[in-house]
Scaffold this motif. Structure first.
Motif, PDB file in Angstrom:
ATOM      1  N   ALA A 122     -15.295  -4.317  13.778  1.00 54.64           N
ATOM      2  CA  ALA A 122     -15.243  -3.271  14.934  1.00 54.64           C
ATOM      3  C   ALA A 122     -14.756  -1.932  14.570  1.00 54.64           C
ATOM      4  CB  ALA A 122     -14.587  -3.874  16.175  1.00 54.64           C
ATOM      5  N   VAL A 123     -13.649  -1.994  13.597  1.00 55.00           N
ATOM      6  CA  VAL A 123     -12.849  -0.879  13.289  1.00 55.00           C
ATOM      7  C   VAL A 123     -13.989   0.072  12.174  1.00 55.00           C
ATOM      8  CG1 VAL A 123     -11.012   0.373  12.028  1.00 55.00           C
ATOM      9  CG2 VAL A 123     -10.584  -1.462  13.923  1.00 55.00           C
ATOM     10  N   GLY A 126     -20.463   0.286  10.451  1.00 56.63           N
ATOM     11  CA  GLY A 126     -21.343   1.673  10.089  1.00 56.63           C
ATOM     12  C   GLY A 126     -20.315   2.129   8.757  1.00 56.63           C
ATOM     13  N   GLY A 127     -19.392   1.637   8.381  1.00 60.28           N
ATOM     14  CA  GLY A 127     -18.747   1.855   7.272  1.00 60.28           C
ATOM     15  C   GLY A 127     -18.484   0.722   6.238  1.00 60.28           C
ATOM     16  N   GLU A 128     -17.334   0.828   5.699  1.00 60.26           N
ATOM     17  CA  GLU A 128     -17.290  -0.334   4.634  1.00 60.26           C
ATOM     18  C   GLU A 128     -16.685  -1.649   5.216  1.00 60.26           C
ATOM     19  OE1 GLU A 128     -17.556   0.321   1.468  1.00 60.26           O
ATOM     20  OE2 GLU A 128     -17.582   2.294   1.457  1.00 60.26           O
ATOM     21  N   THR A 129     -17.928  -2.415   5.577  1.00 65.21           N
ATOM     22  CA  THR A 129     -17.518  -3.689   6.033  1.00 65.21           C
ATOM     23  C   THR A 129     -17.384  -4.907   5.160  1.00 65.21           C
ATOM     24  OG1 THR A 129     -20.261  -3.905   6.165  1.00 65.21           O
ATOM     25  CG2 THR A 129     -19.147  -2.982   7.994  1.00 65.21           C
ATOM     26  N   GLY A 130     -17.473  -4.595   4.018  1.00 69.53           N
ATOM     27  CA  GLY A 130     -17.174  -5.712   2.964  1.00 69.53           C
ATOM     28  C   GLY A 130     -15.981  -6.510   3.062  1.00 69.53           C
ATOM     29  N   SER A 285      -0.979   6.702  -3.860  1.00 72.07           N
ATOM     30  CA  SER A 285      -1.230   8.266  -4.259  1.00 72.07           C
ATOM     31  C   SER A 285      -2.015   8.907  -3.214  1.00 72.07           C
ATOM     32  CB  SER A 285      -2.017   8.488  -5.811  1.00 72.07           C
ATOM     33  OG  SER A 285      -3.147   7.610  -5.445  1.00 72.07           O
ATOM     34  N   GLY A 286      -2.600   8.220  -2.136  1.00 68.40           N
ATOM     35  CA  GLY A 286      -3.281   8.681  -1.190  1.00 68.40           C
ATOM     36  C   GLY A 286      -2.532   9.493  -0.379  1.00 68.40           C
ATOM     37  N   GLY A 287      -1.333   9.191   0.213  1.00 64.06           N
ATOM     38  CA  GLY A 287      -0.461   9.780   0.940  1.00 64.06           C
ATOM     39  C   GLY A 287      -1.008   9.406   2.583  1.00 64.06           C
ATOM     40  N   ALA A 288      -0.934  10.649   3.184  1.00 66.24           N
ATOM     41  CA  ALA A 288      -1.442  10.655   4.506  1.00 66.24           C
ATOM     42  C   ALA A 288      -2.853  10.012   4.794  1.00 66.24           C
ATOM     43  CB  ALA A 288      -1.290  12.044   5.183  1.00 66.24           C
ATOM     44  N   ASP A 289      -3.683  10.487   3.839  1.00 67.40           N
ATOM     45  CA  ASP A 289      -4.922  10.120   4.166  1.00 67.40           C
ATOM     46  C   ASP A 289      -5.229   8.413   4.098  1.00 67.40           C
ATOM     47  OD1 ASP A 289      -6.062  12.564   3.674  1.00 67.40           O
ATOM     48  OD2 ASP A 289      -6.119  12.368   1.448  1.00 67.40           O
ATOM     49  N   LEU A 290      -4.243   7.678   3.379  1.00 67.67           N
ATOM     50  CA  LEU A 290      -4.370   6.343   3.650  1.00 67.67           C
ATOM     51  C   LEU A 290      -4.150   5.853   4.882  1.00 67.67           C
ATOM     52  CD1 LEU A 290      -2.226   4.992   0.574  1.00 67.67           C
ATOM     53  CD2 LEU A 290      -4.587   4.735   0.921  1.00 67.67           C
ATOM     54  N   VAL A 291      -3.215   6.701   5.826  1.00 72.03           N
ATOM     55  CA  VAL A 291      -2.900   6.289   7.118  1.00 72.03           C
ATOM     56  C   VAL A 291      -4.213   6.203   8.086  1.00 72.03           C
ATOM     57  CG1 VAL A 291      -1.623   6.611   9.210  1.00 72.03           C
ATOM     58  CG2 VAL A 291      -0.596   6.946   7.107  1.00 72.03           C
ATOM     59  N   ARG A 292      -5.179   7.166   7.712  1.00 73.96           N
ATOM     60  CA  ARG A 292      -6.454   7.420   8.227  1.00 73.96           C
ATOM     61  C   ARG A 292      -7.565   6.600   7.778  1.00 73.96           C
ATOM     62  NH1 ARG A 292      -4.023  12.738   7.990  1.00 73.96           N
ATOM     63  NH2 ARG A 292      -5.291  13.138   6.703  1.00 73.96           N
ATOM     64  N   ASP A 293      -7.432   6.071   6.897  1.00 73.75           N
ATOM     65  CA  ASP A 293      -8.372   5.336   5.908  1.00 73.75           C
ATOM     66  C   ASP A 293      -9.047   4.088   6.777  1.00 73.75           C
ATOM     67  OD1 ASP A 293      -9.816   3.388   4.311  1.00 73.75           O
ATOM     68  OD2 ASP A 293      -9.417   4.738   2.917  1.00 73.75           O
ATOM     69  N   PRO A 294     -10.163   3.992   6.968  1.00 73.66           N
ATOM     70  CA  PRO A 294     -10.701   2.984   8.190  1.00 73.66           C
ATOM     71  C   PRO A 294     -10.500   1.575   7.404  1.00 73.66           C
ATOM     72  CG  PRO A 294     -12.394   4.608   7.657  1.00 73.66           C
ATOM     73  CD  PRO A 294     -11.277   4.920   6.581  1.00 73.66           C
ATOM     74  N   VAL A 295     -10.725   1.345   6.110  1.00 76.25           N
ATOM     75  CA  VAL A 295     -10.238   0.205   5.564  1.00 76.25           C
ATOM     76  C   VAL A 295      -8.872  -0.317   5.672  1.00 76.25           C
ATOM     77  CG1 VAL A 295     -10.156  -1.202   3.226  1.00 76.25           C
ATOM     78  CG2 VAL A 295     -12.208   0.521   3.646  1.00 76.25           C
ATOM     79  N   VAL A 296      -8.001   0.654   5.635  1.00 74.27           N
ATOM     80  CA  VAL A 296      -6.522   0.325   6.017  1.00 74.27           C
ATOM     81  C   VAL A 296      -6.146  -0.255   7.261  1.00 74.27           C
ATOM     82  CG1 VAL A 296      -3.917   1.212   6.020  1.00 74.27           C
ATOM     83  CG2 VAL A 296      -5.878   1.657   4.050  1.00 74.27           C
ATOM     84  N   GLY A 298      -8.710  -0.945   9.448  1.00 76.02           N
ATOM     85  CA  GLY A 298      -9.217  -2.165   9.767  1.00 76.02           C
ATOM     86  C   GLY A 298      -8.414  -3.755   9.459  1.00 76.02           C
ATOM     87  N   VAL A 299      -7.718  -3.405   8.094  1.00 70.89           N
ATOM     88  CA  VAL A 299      -7.080  -4.702   7.781  1.00 70.89           C
ATOM     89  C   VAL A 299      -5.781  -4.650   8.638  1.00 70.89           C
ATOM     90  CG1 VAL A 299      -5.636  -5.513   5.851  1.00 70.89           C
ATOM     91  CG2 VAL A 299      -7.840  -4.405   5.363  1.00 70.89           C
ATOM     92  N   VAL A 300      -5.101  -3.492   8.745  1.00 67.05           N
ATOM     93  CA  VAL A 300      -3.827  -3.655   9.593  1.00 67.05           C
ATOM     94  C   VAL A 300      -3.924  -4.195  11.053  1.00 67.05           C
ATOM     95  CG1 VAL A 300      -2.104  -2.423  10.878  1.00 67.05           C
ATOM     96  CG2 VAL A 300      -2.563  -1.898   8.374  1.00 67.05           C
ATOM     97  N   ALA A 301      -5.153  -3.592  11.546  1.00 65.67           N
ATOM     98  CA  ALA A 301      -5.543  -4.036  12.992  1.00 65.67           C
ATOM     99  C   ALA A 301      -6.163  -5.597  13.108  1.00 65.67           C
ATOM    100  CB  ALA A 301      -6.747  -3.302  13.538  1.00 65.67           C
ATOM    101  N   GLY A 302      -6.643  -6.061  11.878  1.00 66.12           N
ATOM    102  CA  GLY A 302      -6.916  -7.484  11.920  1.00 66.12           C
ATOM    103  C   GLY A 302      -5.638  -8.484  12.104  1.00 66.12           C
ATOM    104  N   LEU A 303      -4.738  -8.063  10.984  1.00 63.42           N
ATOM    105  CA  LEU A 303      -3.465  -8.666  11.038  1.00 63.42           C
ATOM    106  C   LEU A 303      -2.766  -8.446  12.343  1.00 63.42           C
ATOM    107  CD1 LEU A 303      -2.722  -7.976   7.452  1.00 63.42           C
ATOM    108  CD2 LEU A 303      -3.324 -10.084   8.085  1.00 63.42           C
TER     109      LEU A 303
END
Length: 449
Positions: A122-123, A126-130, A285-296, A298-303
């Motif tokens: 759901a998160v 249309g993106g990285e569903t793998g 190294s991603g810094g603030a971008d990691l916080v907005r990354d849909p993969v991050v 999605g995983v956090v929301a799943g857990l």
């Protein structure tokens, strides 16, 4: 309410032998979880301080594989072999040998795998569903370590439920790995692995006992599955399920009991920490971008959301649509605490991250696993404290938990760690005495009706 003769209550009290077995297992998992946590912290610091040296360690060749693959497909095969032994033991001679008893943790495990995957999808629609399978697994070593450290006064039946659910959902995720993350299958190698597995199972039925027979067969099965292009951990689960768990007459320990006693400390104390050291190193190294990354996210929301909701939904569905009921001595908030612990995904989640993604996406997925698991640990501690304080606010005293203390000062249900002398306990003792709906067992009736 339906006729009580048809009611099955889950979370049974365990017989002394089962309780002793689980106690030993929890102690092993506590040490293993602590070691894995230390190894993960070392890997994380190392990867961010000196990434080239960390990568050179991971890619150091030892025989046909580098250390990273030895950890993922060698060390974790031992981990899943022990999980297979535990799974078969629970369903053949353990507390879940009756289908009615097994239904609740099995359905909770299945729901606890499905809902986090749906949340991730759901998160990332249309993106990285793998990476949908990444938040699906529960890390048994970490979850039991947290439970043993901060929830040691919980009823053993709830701890057994967490163990069983985790033991069930790990093989489910392994099946997902074999089904969805296998690109090509080499049938000749697979046939060789299958023959080795068949010979191993036959040897168990014929009561062969020599490790000179079983060890080569196990290695052959592992290598055949690996060369077939299927993740080698499948061989570990299969070997565990093929191992005999019933004792013969005059036999002190079954082969499964002997192997679990021998290998569980190695699995939790060596294999899982080694995997954590060689996998958990993620450059931040991603810094603030990691916080907005849909993969991050999605995983956090799943857990954080998917796992607890899935576990509770599965357990509630069994009680709603079957004759099973929650034991009246327990409250649903007890199960809520365990459902939160189920959201600690580490070992298998990191493994799926390696299989699902590469490069930056893989790093993002691992960050999500580490962040989500850390958050779930903190949430469990909050629930523990809130539930512990609630009875004190309503004036509950130690007498509410059962008959007066024994002459020795030992509380009849919580053991010698709490000295109950009557009257309202002080705040600190209350927090130790009342832990996430501490069970108020009635010893005058059996736990199952």
């Amino acid at each position: 309410m339906s006729d009580t003769s048809f009611v099955r209550r889950f979370f049974p009290d365990l017989d002394p032998r089962e309780r002793s077995f689980l106690g030993d297992l929890f102690r092993q998992e506590t040490v293993g979880g602590a070691l894995a946590l230390i190894a993960a912290a070392v890997a994380l610091v190392w990867a961010n301080v000196s990434e080239p040296s960390y990568d050179s360690l991971r890619h150091f060749l030892v025989g046909p594989l580098d250390l990273e693959h030895w950890a993922a497909e060698g060390a974790l095969t031992l981990f899943f072999f022990v999980a297979g032994l535990e799974l078969k033991r629970e369903f053949v001679v353990g507390s879940l040998r009756r289908p009615a008893d097994a239904a609740v943790p099995v359905v909770a495990a299945i729901s606890g795998v499905a809902v986090p995957a749906l949340v991730y999808l759901a998160v990332n629609a249309g993106g990285e569903t793998g990476g949908w399978a990444i938040p699906a697994a529960t890390d048994i070593a970490f979850a039991l370590a947290v439970l043993a450290v901060v929830g040691s006064n919980l009823p053993t039946s709830l701890r057994a439920f967490l163990l069983t659910m985790a033991v069930v959902d790990d093989p489910i995720v392994v099946i997902i790995i074999a089904t969805f993350f296998t690109e090509e299958v080499h049938l000749l190698a697979l046939a060789g692995g299958a023959l080795a597995l068949a010979a191993y199972g036959l040897g168990q039925r014929l009561r062969w006992s020599s490790p000179l027979v079983f060890v080569p067969l196990a290695v052959a099965a592992w290598w055949g599955v690996h060369e077939a292009g299927i993740h080698a951990t499948i061989a570990g689960v299969a070997l565990g399920l093929l191992t005999r768990v019933r004792r013969d007459e005059g036999e002190e320990h079954s082969p499964a009991e002997h192997l679990e006693h021998l290998l569980a400390p190695v699995s939790s104390g060596v294999a899982v920490p080694a995997f954590a050291l060689l996998t958990a190193g993620v450059p931040l190294s991603g810094g603030a971008d990691l916080v907005r990354d849909p993969v991050v996210l999605g995983v956090v929301a799943g857990l954080l959301l998917g796992k607890p909701i899935g576990v509770l939904l599965g357990a509630w569905s069994v009680t709603r649509f079957t004759h099973a009921e929650l034991n009246p001595d327990l409250a649903w908030r007890d199960l809520f605490g365990v459902a939160i612990l189920a959201g600690i995904g580490f070992t298998v989640s990191l493994l799926v991250s390696d299989l699902a993604f590469a490069g930056d996406l893989q790093e993002a997925a691992k960050v999500g696993v580490l962040a989500g698991s850390r958050s779930m640990t903190k949430r469990f501690m909050v629930v523990l404290l809130v539930s512990a304080r609630r009875p004190c606010a309503t004036g509950m005293t130690p007498a509410s938990f059962g008959p007066p203390a024994q002459a020795s000062g030992e509380h009849p249900h919580l053991g010698p760690a709490v000295n109950v002398t009557g009257g309202a306990p002080p705040g600190g003792l209350c927090a130790a005495l009342i832990v996430v709906g501490t069970t108020r067992r009635r010893t005058s009736r059996p736990p199952w009706t």
